[in-house]
Design a protein around this motif. Structure first.
Motif, mmCIF file in Angstrom:
data_model
loop_
_atom_site.group_PDB
_atom_site.id
_atom_site.type_symbol
_atom_site.label_atom_id
_atom_site.label_comp_id
_atom_site.label_asym_id
_atom_site.label_seq_id
_atom_site.Cartn_x
_atom_site.Cartn_y
_atom_site.Cartn_z
ATOM 1 N N GLU A 56 0.813 -1.213 0.000
ATOM 2 C CA GLU A 56 0.000 0.000 0.000
ATOM 3 C C GLU A 56 0.851 1.270 0.000
ATOM 4 O OE1 GLU A 56 -3.313 0.227 -0.140
ATOM 5 O OE2 GLU A 56 -3.625 -1.945 -0.163
ATOM 6 N N ASP A 57 0.237 2.366 -0.432
ATOM 7 C CA ASP A 57 0.856 3.695 -0.378
ATOM 8 C C ASP A 57 0.914 4.129 1.083
ATOM 9 O OD1 ASP A 57 1.506 6.382 -0.428
ATOM 10 O OD2 ASP A 57 -0.168 6.981 -1.710
ATOM 11 N N PRO A 58 2.113 4.389 1.632
ATOM 12 C CA PRO A 58 2.200 4.746 3.054
ATOM 13 C C PRO A 58 1.647 6.122 3.371
ATOM 14 C CG PRO A 58 4.331 5.016 2.020
ATOM 15 C CD PRO A 58 3.440 4.373 0.986
ATOM 16 N N GLY A 59 1.403 6.947 2.359
ATOM 17 C CA GLY A 59 0.984 8.320 2.610
ATOM 18 C C GLY A 59 -0.453 8.480 3.042
ATOM 19 N N ARG A 60 -1.299 7.470 2.850
ATOM 20 C CA ARG A 60 -2.719 7.593 3.188
ATOM 21 C C ARG A 60 -2.944 7.214 4.660
ATOM 22 N NH1 ARG A 60 -6.523 4.765 -1.070
ATOM 23 N NH2 ARG A 60 -8.022 6.127 0.010
ATOM 24 N N ILE A 61 -2.350 7.995 5.547
ATOM 25 C CA ILE A 61 -2.286 7.602 6.957
ATOM 26 C C ILE A 61 -3.666 7.514 7.584
ATOM 27 C CG2 ILE A 61 -1.404 8.224 9.235
ATOM 28 C CD1 ILE A 61 1.010 9.482 7.838
ATOM 29 N N GLU A 62 -4.499 8.519 7.400
ATOM 30 C CA GLU A 62 -5.831 8.487 8.003
ATOM 31 C C GLU A 62 -6.645 7.309 7.463
ATOM 32 O OE1 GLU A 62 -8.926 9.164 10.393
ATOM 33 O OE2 GLU A 62 -7.130 10.425 10.475
ATOM 34 N N HIS A 63 -6.561 7.070 6.175
ATOM 35 C CA HIS A 63 -7.285 5.948 5.578
ATOM 36 C C HIS A 63 -6.798 4.623 6.168
ATOM 37 C CE1 HIS A 63 -9.445 3.601 2.633
ATOM 38 N NE2 HIS A 63 -8.332 3.040 2.198
ATOM 39 N N HIS A 64 -5.472 4.485 6.280
ATOM 40 C CA HIS A 64 -4.942 3.246 6.850
ATOM 41 C C HIS A 64 -5.368 3.087 8.301
ATOM 42 C CE1 HIS A 64 -2.884 2.483 3.227
ATOM 43 N NE2 HIS A 64 -1.872 3.310 3.404
ATOM 44 N N TRP A 65 -5.374 4.186 9.056
ATOM 45 C CA TRP A 65 -5.796 4.104 10.465
ATOM 46 C C TRP A 65 -7.226 3.579 10.549
ATOM 47 C CZ3 TRP A 65 -9.028 4.927 14.374
ATOM 48 C CH2 TRP A 65 -8.527 4.896 15.678
ATOM 49 N N GLN A 66 -8.092 4.125 9.695
ATOM 50 C CA GLN A 66 -9.486 3.690 9.714
ATOM 51 C C GLN A 66 -9.614 2.211 9.337
ATOM 52 O OE1 GLN A 66 -12.125 5.508 10.716
ATOM 53 N NE2 GLN A 66 -10.855 7.294 11.154
ATOM 54 N N ARG A 67 -8.838 1.773 8.363
ATOM 55 C CA ARG A 67 -8.888 0.362 7.955
ATOM 56 C C ARG A 67 -8.393 -0.548 9.078
ATOM 57 N NH1 ARG A 67 -5.260 -0.756 3.625
ATOM 58 N NH2 ARG A 67 -6.411 -2.654 3.113
ATOM 59 N N LEU A 68 -7.296 -0.166 9.724
ATOM 60 C CA LEU A 68 -6.747 -1.004 10.783
ATOM 61 C C LEU A 68 -7.693 -1.088 11.974
ATOM 62 C CD1 LEU A 68 -3.008 0.138 10.767
ATOM 63 C CD2 LEU A 68 -4.031 -1.826 9.606
ATOM 64 N N TYR A 69 -8.351 0.023 12.288
ATOM 65 C CA TYR A 69 -9.249 0.044 13.447
ATOM 66 C C TYR A 69 -10.605 -0.560 13.119
ATOM 67 C CZ TYR A 69 -11.961 1.745 17.401
ATOM 68 O OH TYR A 69 -12.774 1.815 18.508
ATOM 69 N N ARG A 70 -11.192 -0.127 12.024
ATOM 70 C CA ARG A 70 -12.567 -0.519 11.701
ATOM 71 C C ARG A 70 -12.628 -1.800 10.873
ATOM 72 N NH1 ARG A 70 -14.840 4.833 9.158
ATOM 73 N NH2 ARG A 70 -16.762 3.579 8.993
ATOM 74 N N GLY A 71 -11.483 -2.272 10.406
ATOM 75 C CA GLY A 71 -11.460 -3.484 9.594
ATOM 76 C C GLY A 71 -11.753 -4.745 10.369
ATOM 77 N N GLY A 72 -11.670 -4.659 11.688
ATOM 78 C CA GLY A 72 -11.992 -5.806 12.533
ATOM 79 C C GLY A 72 -13.300 -5.566 13.268
#
Length: 383
Positions: A56-72
Motif C-alpha cells: 500500500e501507499d504509506p501516505g494515506r495515513i488516516e485511511h490506513h488508520w481507519q482500515r486497521l481500526y474498523r477493519g476488525g
C-alpha cells in the motif's frame, strides 16, 4: 511509493521497535508495545501489516488508520491500539521524510518554542526521594514525578497515609516551591484511600495526582475531586477518543496522559488532544518507553496548544539494562536544558535510529513482565 517490507525488534529493557521500508528505500520507525506483552503485540502488528499494509501507499495515513481500526469487528483495547500506534508512528516518520519536514510541521506547525519535561524519582516503592529530587533539580529539571505509595490495602492504616504524606513533604522540603511535583497513584489505591490521600497531600501542592483510581473506576473521580483542589490526571490506560469521551463529560479531569504507543499513535492522540482542548483539559503524554515513542510524543506536543509537559524515561527505574539514548545515532536530539527540550527539527520523527545497535541488542533474550505484588495475607495487590 508503496510499502515493501517490515521488521520487528524486541530490545531491552522492554521495548518493541518496528521498521517499515518503502519501494524507494525510505524507512519509518515505530514503537508498538505493551510493556510486558511485547510478544502479543508483535503478533498483532504482523497480522495488520501482512493483511492490510504491504503493497500500500504509506501516505494515506488516516485511511490506513481507519482500515486497521474498523477493519476488525472487535475493536480497541491495549493490544490492537498499541499495534496500530506503532504502525501509525512509522507511517508519519515516512511522510515527514518524504516531504523533508518534521511531523509537527505537517500537523499545523509549532505552537511553542520548546517543550517542558519532567524527571522520575524514587522507584516503584518510593524511597530516598528527597536526595533524588535535589539531584535532579541540580541537573536542571524544574518538574519531578514520584509514586505516591507502595501497595495499599483497600482500607489502610493512618500510618500508610502518613508515610505517603511524609514522602512528598520530604521532596517539597528538598526542592522548595519553585519545582513542580507530580504524584502518581499508579492505580494502586482504592477510592476509599484515594479520598484520604488527596486530602493529606494537598498542603504540599502537587502539580497533579495521577491515576488516583484505575480507569475502570473513573466513575469515582467526581467523588475524589470533592476532596481536593489538586489537579487530577489520568489516561495512560485509555486507548482511544471513545474511551475519553465520558471522562471529559464528567468535567473533573484537569490533565490527560494518553500514551503515543498505546492510544493509536500520532493520528489518534492528536484527536484526543483536540477533544481535551474543547473541555479546557491539558495534555501530558505518558511515555516511560523508548526513543521512538518519545520522539512521537514530542511531535504531537510541538503542535498542540494545550500541551503542559512531557514525561520521558531517561534514568527511570525500569531502564536497568538499556536507556533511551542507547538506540540513537545522535543522542543530542533529546538534550535537556533548564527542564526543557528543543523542538525536533529533522524530518519525520526527528531521530535517526542506530540500527546496528538495535539488531545487536535484539539478539538478547527480552522477557520483561511487571512484578506481581501481594498483600500480607497473600492476596494480589495492584502494582
Amino acid at each position: 511509493m508503496h510499502i515493501t517490507d517490515y521488521e520487528l525488534f524486541e530490545v531491552p529493557p522492554r521495548w518493541l521497535f518496528l521498521k517499515v521500508t518503502t519501494s524507494d528505500g525510505t524507512v519509518g520507525w515505530g514503537e508498538p508495545v505493551v510493556e510486558g506483552r511485547a510478544k502479543t503485540v508483535r503478533g498483532a502488528v504482523e497480522e495488520l501489516m501482512d493483511n492490510y499494509l504491504l503493497g500500500e501507499d504509506p501516505g494515506r495515513i488516516e485511511h490506513h488508520w481507519q482500515r486497521l481500526y474498523r477493519g476488525g469487528f472487535y475493536r480497541g483495547g491495549p493490544i490492537l491500539m498499541s499495534a496500530i500506534a506503532g504502525i501509525d508512528q512509522a507511517l508519519w516518520d515516512i511522510k515527514g521524510k518524504r516531504f523533508d519536514a518534521p511531523v509537527h510541521e505537517l500537523l499545523g506547525g509549532a505552537t511553542a518554542d520548546r517543550i517542558r519535561v519532567y524527571q522520575w524519582i524514587g522507584g516503584d516503592r518510593p524511597a530516598d526521594v528527597g536526595n533524588a529530587a535535589a539531584q535532579k533539580v541540580d541537573a536542571g529539571f524544574t518538574a519531578l514525578k514520584m509514586n505516591a505509595t507502595p501497595e495499599m490495602r483497600r482500607i489502610d492504616t493512618p500510618a500508610a497515609v502518613d508515610s505517603a504524606r511524609d514522602r512528598i513533604a520530604e521532596v517539597r522540603d528538598a526542592v522548595g516551591d519553585d519545582v513542580d511535583i507530580g504524584v502518581d497513584f499508579h492505580g494502586r489505591v482504592s477510592k476509599s484511600m484515594a479520598k484520604r490521600l488527596v486530602e493529606a497531600l494537598e498542603p504540599y501542592e502537587p502539580m497533579f495526582v495521577e491515576e488516583p483510581v484505575l480507569p475502570e473506576h473513573n466513575d469515582a473521580l467526581p467523588q475524589i475531586a470533592q476532596h481536593t483542589t489538586t489537579p487530577i490526571a489520568t489516561g495512560e490506560r485509555m486507548y482511544s477518543r471513545w474511551d475519553y469521551k465520558e471522562l471529559f463529560e464528567q468535567g473533573v479531569i484537569d490533565l490527560i496522559q494518553p500514551d503515543l504507543s498505546h492510544a493509536g499513535g500520532i493520528t489518534e492522540v492528536k484527536k484526543i488532544a483536540s477533544m481535551a482542548e474543547a473541555y479546557d483539559v491539558a495534555i501530558a503524554p505518558h511515555c516511560p518507553l523508548g526513543p521512538i515513542a518519545l520522539a512521537s510524543c514530542l511531535q504531537v506536543d510541538a503542535c498542540t496548544p494545550n500541551t503542559l509537559i512531557q514525561e520521558q524515561s531517561l534514568d527511570i527505574h525500569y531502564n536497568e539494562t538499556s536507556d533511551v539514548l542507547d538506540y540513537l545515532e545522535d543522542p543530542d536530539v533529546f538534550e535537556y536544558h533548564d527542564g526543557y527540550v528543543d523542538l525536533p527539527t529533522d524530518p519525520g520523527l526527528g531521530i535517526e535510529i542506530d540500527e546496528e545497535t538495535v539488531r545487536k541488542r535484539a539478539e538478547q533474550e527480552v522477557n520483561w513482565h511487571n512484578p506481581i505484588w501481594k498483600h500480607d495475607d497473600g492476596s494480589v495487590a495492584e502494582w
